[in-house]
Scaffold this active site. Structure first.
Site, PDB file in Angstrom:
ATOM      1  N   VAL A  27       0.850  -1.204   0.000  1.00  0.00           N
ATOM      2  CA  VAL A  27       0.000   0.000   0.000  1.00  0.00           C
ATOM      3  C   VAL A  27       0.878   1.244   0.000  1.00  0.00           C
ATOM      4  O   VAL A  27       0.666   2.196  -0.764  1.00  0.00           O
ATOM      5  CB  VAL A  27      -0.942   0.009   1.226  1.00  0.00           C
ATOM      6  N   PRO A  47      10.643  -0.260   9.056  1.00  0.00           N
ATOM      7  CA  PRO A  47      11.690  -1.240   9.353  1.00  0.00           C
ATOM      8  C   PRO A  47      11.883  -2.223   8.200  1.00  0.00           C
ATOM      9  O   PRO A  47      12.975  -2.681   7.947  1.00  0.00           O
ATOM     10  CB  PRO A  47      11.156  -1.971  10.594  1.00  0.00           C
ATOM     11  N   PRO A 230     -30.068  -3.221 -32.099  1.00  0.00           N
ATOM     12  CA  PRO A 230     -31.441  -3.725 -32.158  1.00  0.00           C
ATOM     13  C   PRO A 230     -32.361  -3.191 -31.065  1.00  0.00           C
ATOM     14  O   PRO A 230     -33.541  -3.490 -31.072  1.00  0.00           O
ATOM     15  CB  PRO A 230     -31.257  -5.230 -32.005  1.00  0.00           C
ATOM     16  N   ASP A 253     -35.379   6.593 -36.820  1.00  0.00           N
ATOM     17  CA  ASP A 253     -36.580   5.912 -37.280  1.00  0.00           C
ATOM     18  C   ASP A 253     -37.132   4.971 -36.229  1.00  0.00           C
ATOM     19  O   ASP A 253     -36.676   4.937 -35.092  1.00  0.00           O
ATOM     20  CB  ASP A 253     -36.399   5.234 -38.641  1.00  0.00           C
ATOM     21  N   LYS A 275     -40.637   5.068 -41.099  1.00  0.00           N
ATOM     22  CA  LYS A 275     -40.134   3.846 -41.730  1.00  0.00           C
ATOM     23  C   LYS A 275     -40.918   2.621 -41.287  1.00  0.00           C
ATOM     24  O   LYS A 275     -40.431   1.518 -41.378  1.00  0.00           O
ATOM     25  CB  LYS A 275     -38.644   3.598 -41.429  1.00  0.00           C
ATOM     26  N   GLY A 306     -31.663   1.873 -36.844  1.00  0.00           N
ATOM     27  CA  GLY A 306     -31.704   0.611 -36.110  1.00  0.00           C
ATOM     28  C   GLY A 306     -30.655  -0.347 -36.651  1.00  0.00           C
ATOM     29  O   GLY A 306     -30.334  -0.324 -37.843  1.00  0.00           O
ATOM     30  N   ASP A 308     -27.457  -2.094 -37.920  1.00  0.00           N
ATOM     31  CA  ASP A 308     -26.270  -1.573 -38.591  1.00  0.00           C
ATOM     32  C   ASP A 308     -26.717  -0.764 -39.805  1.00  0.00           C
ATOM     33  O   ASP A 308     -27.603  -1.188 -40.542  1.00  0.00           O
ATOM     34  CB  ASP A 308     -25.392  -2.748 -39.047  1.00  0.00           C
ATOM     35  N   THR A 336     -26.164  -5.581 -35.773  1.00  0.00           N
ATOM     36  CA  THR A 336     -27.293  -5.804 -36.674  1.00  0.00           C
ATOM     37  C   THR A 336     -28.300  -6.777 -36.036  1.00  0.00           C
ATOM     38  O   THR A 336     -27.944  -7.557 -35.147  1.00  0.00           O
ATOM     39  CB  THR A 336     -26.796  -6.322 -38.043  1.00  0.00           C
ATOM     40  N   MET A 388     -37.183  -8.407 -42.402  1.00  0.00           N
ATOM     41  CA  MET A 388     -38.437  -7.904 -42.982  1.00  0.00           C
ATOM     42  C   MET A 388     -39.270  -9.039 -43.579  1.00  0.00           C
ATOM     43  O   MET A 388     -39.865  -8.890 -44.633  1.00  0.00           O
ATOM     44  CB  MET A 388     -38.144  -6.864 -44.071  1.00  0.00           C
ATOM     45  N   GLY A 417     -36.369  -8.351 -30.743  1.00  0.00           N
ATOM     46  CA  GLY A 417     -35.205  -8.970 -30.098  1.00  0.00           C
ATOM     47  C   GLY A 417     -34.409  -7.986 -29.258  1.00  0.00           C
ATOM     48  O   GLY A 417     -34.317  -6.803 -29.580  1.00  0.00           O
TER      49      GLY A 417
HETATM   50  N1  SAH Z   1     -30.297  -1.999 -40.388  1.00  0.00           N
HETATM   51  C1  SAH Z   1     -31.089  -2.928 -39.607  1.00  0.00           C
HETATM   52  C2  SAH Z   1     -32.137  -3.640 -40.430  1.00  0.00           C
HETATM   53  C3  SAH Z   1     -33.183  -2.752 -40.977  1.00  0.00           C
HETATM   54  S1  SAH Z   1     -34.388  -3.635 -41.874  1.00  0.00           S
HETATM   55  C4  SAH Z   1     -30.170  -3.920 -38.928  1.00  0.00           C
HETATM   56  O1  SAH Z   1     -28.975  -3.993 -39.248  1.00  0.00           O
HETATM   57  O2  SAH Z   1     -30.633  -4.625 -38.049  1.00  0.00           O
HETATM   58  C5  SAH Z   1     -35.660  -3.861 -40.686  1.00  0.00           C
HETATM   59  C6  SAH Z   1     -35.710  -5.296 -40.217  1.00  0.00           C
HETATM   60  O3  SAH Z   1     -34.699  -5.546 -39.265  1.00  0.00           O
HETATM   61  C7  SAH Z   1     -36.969  -5.656 -39.495  1.00  0.00           C
HETATM   62  O4  SAH Z   1     -38.027  -5.922 -40.402  1.00  0.00           O
HETATM   63  C8  SAH Z   1     -36.551  -6.892 -38.760  1.00  0.00           C
HETATM   64  O5  SAH Z   1     -36.485  -7.991 -39.616  1.00  0.00           O
HETATM   65  C9  SAH Z   1     -35.132  -6.553 -38.380  1.00  0.00           C
HETATM   66  N2  SAH Z   1     -35.027  -6.039 -37.004  1.00  0.00           N
HETATM   67  C10 SAH Z   1     -34.483  -4.871 -36.614  1.00  0.00           C
HETATM   68  N3  SAH Z   1     -34.506  -4.741 -35.273  1.00  0.00           N
HETATM   69  C11 SAH Z   1     -35.069  -5.875 -34.804  1.00  0.00           C
HETATM   70  C12 SAH Z   1     -35.355  -6.357 -33.499  1.00  0.00           C
HETATM   71  N4  SAH Z   1     -35.078  -5.648 -32.406  1.00  0.00           N
HETATM   72  N5  SAH Z   1     -35.931  -7.555 -33.392  1.00  0.00           N
HETATM   73  C13 SAH Z   1     -36.226  -8.289 -34.481  1.00  0.00           C
HETATM   74  N6  SAH Z   1     -35.969  -7.879 -35.726  1.00  0.00           N
HETATM   75  C14 SAH Z   1     -35.380  -6.697 -35.891  1.00  0.00           C
END
Ligand code: SAH
Length: 473
Positions: A27, A47, A230, A253, A275, A306, A308, A336, A388, A417
């Protein structure tokens, strides 16, 4: 008692100050090192002396008195650290030191002394000190580790650059409010990013350019195309978070969760561009145009998407237009949906025994059909991830079977998710369409097809109820 209640925080110059460390263990060693780093003239009295302390003595960094403490050791000293490992001895030293007006710190006994040594995050010239007043050193250390991780080492360079230009900018931007804004824009914007990436010379040029532009009344902004992941904000990257906190306006979006939005700089203007399927709050062309226009007006623009931005995100189109107009931009990857949903559903996308490849495809229905390379999708030993794909699910399942995929092929549908509302349905090609009919499945959903889906039975770990994160409805 809160040992910090009566503490006054200050950074004290101890350069050449005579300092005494009583104690020769680990210490004492740690505290001695900090005193030496700050330039104090340290004498260690004990010491028994730690080998590392002896080495420091040999290097000429300190003096050692290999004996027990003597009251006279305090004379002429301005700082004392009592770290003998004996609570009684330490307290005696503290009492004596205080009576003599000497600043004293007692190891592991913060209220016995009159100063404490906080945990330090050193990005000199930036210093960040943290103390829990002895309530929980572990908590201070955890917090220190978090801040360490969050503030890159290169922040030191940024602070140096700011120091270097401080006087010049004070002279060029005379109004203090404007000056503060100017600094915020530079340090939080392109110049700051360049320094953090190690491009210091370019940053200096850019800063000088910015001063000229300010004087000529011209401003340029830039656009950050950032993947928000996500939904779960813990999945954001450090860079994403940093940029989110330095912007003037954000275009976001529906797939961006409210928890992620809560991390955007509070006074940034927020523009929702929708979107939702077939409900485009703002047409893509308008978004592209506005990004250009805002940046040209000098704004730092966050385009938050959302997942990537380069995976089914039309991020490419948006920055193409920026590039055409000479607007500066950065792209920050995000987790993604395939990666996020797979992890949070306990479905590995590849697996040595089941799948050696993984395809990401869009199941977007156009004119009531989905145009995909079905032959490629039905190959064995691979995983197919469909973005999608909810509306077109029946069509997709029929097409896959038509092209030879077994009707008992495992399939999972993951709705929302990584969020508190995550819902996973697993079945087979044969059963899934009915299962979806019988459940109210909420968008967005991701479909995973392949033998890896069966692994979920063992690997499912995520309890959605524990999460507070919701997607924006
Ligand atoms: N750029 C995004 C995708 C955009 S397209 C990416 O990289 O994740 C939109 C689609 O992404 C949705 O229709 C679904 O299929 C998916 N998606 C995005 N977030 C999601 C989530 N939290 N849970 C489930 N599917 C998701």
């Amino acid at each position: 008692m809160n040992a910090n209640q009566h503490r006054f925080a200050m950074f004290v110059d101890v350069h050449d100050a005579p300092a005494l460390v009583v104690g020769g263990g680990p210490v004492a060693l740690r505290k001695t090192r900090r005193l030496i780093d700050a330039g104090a003239k340290v004498t260690v009295v004990a010491p028994q002396i730690h080998d590392e302390l002896v080495k420091l003595q040999q290097a000429g960094a300190l003096r050692i008195e290999a004996r027990a403490f003597d009251n006279n050791d305090l004379s002429g000293v301005s700082i004392v650290i009592a770290a003998t490992g004996d609570v009684g001895v330490n307290r005696d030293i503290a009492t004596l030191a205080k009576a003599n007006g000497v600043q004293v710190n007692v190891a592991n006994d913060p209220s016995a002394g009159n100063f404490i040594m906080p945990s330090l995050i050193d990005r000199s010239p930036l210093l960040i000190a943290i103390s829990s007043g002895g309530a929980s050193p572990v908590l201070s250390r955890l917090l220190t580790a978090r801040i360490e991780a969050f503030i890159p080492k290169s922040f030191a360079r940024l602070a140096n650059l700011a120091g270097q230009y401080r006087a010049q900018i004070k002279a060029s931007v005379s109004d203090w409010r404007e000056r503060r804004r100017f600094w915020e824009q530079q340090l939080g914007g392109r110049v700051g990013e360049m320094v953090l990436q190690g491009r210091t010379t370019e940053a200096e040029t850019a800063l000088e350019e910015a001063i000229k532009q300010y004087q000529a009344n011209e401003v340029t902004g830039e656009v950050y195309l950032v993947g928000a992941g996500p939904g779960e904000p813990d999945l954001l990257s450090f860079r994403a978070l940093r940029l989110m906190q330095h912007v003037d306006v954000v275009y976001y979006d529906r797939l961006v969760s409210d928890a992620v939005m809560a991390l955007v700089k509070p006074d940034a203007e927020r523009i929702y561009v929708g979107k939702k399927r077939s409900d485009h709050a703002m047409p893509q062309g308008t978004i592209n145009d506005q990004l250009v226009a805002q940046a040209k007006a000098g704004k730092r623009v966050l385009r938050l998407k959302g997942g990537d931005p380069f995976i089914f995100g039309r991020g490419g189109e948006e920055i193409e237009q920026l590039a055409e107009h000479g607007v500066a931009f950065q792209v920050v990857p995000g987790v993604t949906a395939a990666a996020g949903c797979a992890s949070y559903a306990g479905i590995p996308l590849t697996h040595r025994d089941h799948s050696q490849a993984c395809l990401f495809v869009t199941g977007h229905l156009k004119n009531n059909t989905v145009d995909l390379n079905w032959h490629a999708l039905v190959q064995p030993q691979q995983t197919v991830v469909i973005y999608m794909g909810l509306v077109g699910l029946a069509h997709i399942v029929a097409k896959l079977q038509e092209h030879g995929m077994a009707s008992d092929k495992p399939i999972a549908l993951i709705s929302r998710g990584t969020t508190a509302q995550q819902h996973v349905i697993t079945g087979t090609l044969d059963t899934i369409v009915d299962q979806v009919k019988n459940n109210e499945v909420k968008a967005p959903t991701l479909t995973i097809i392949g033998d890896v889906v069966t692994l979920r039975e063992k690997l499912n770990w995520f309890e959605p109820g524990d999460s507070q994160i919701k997607l924006i409805d």
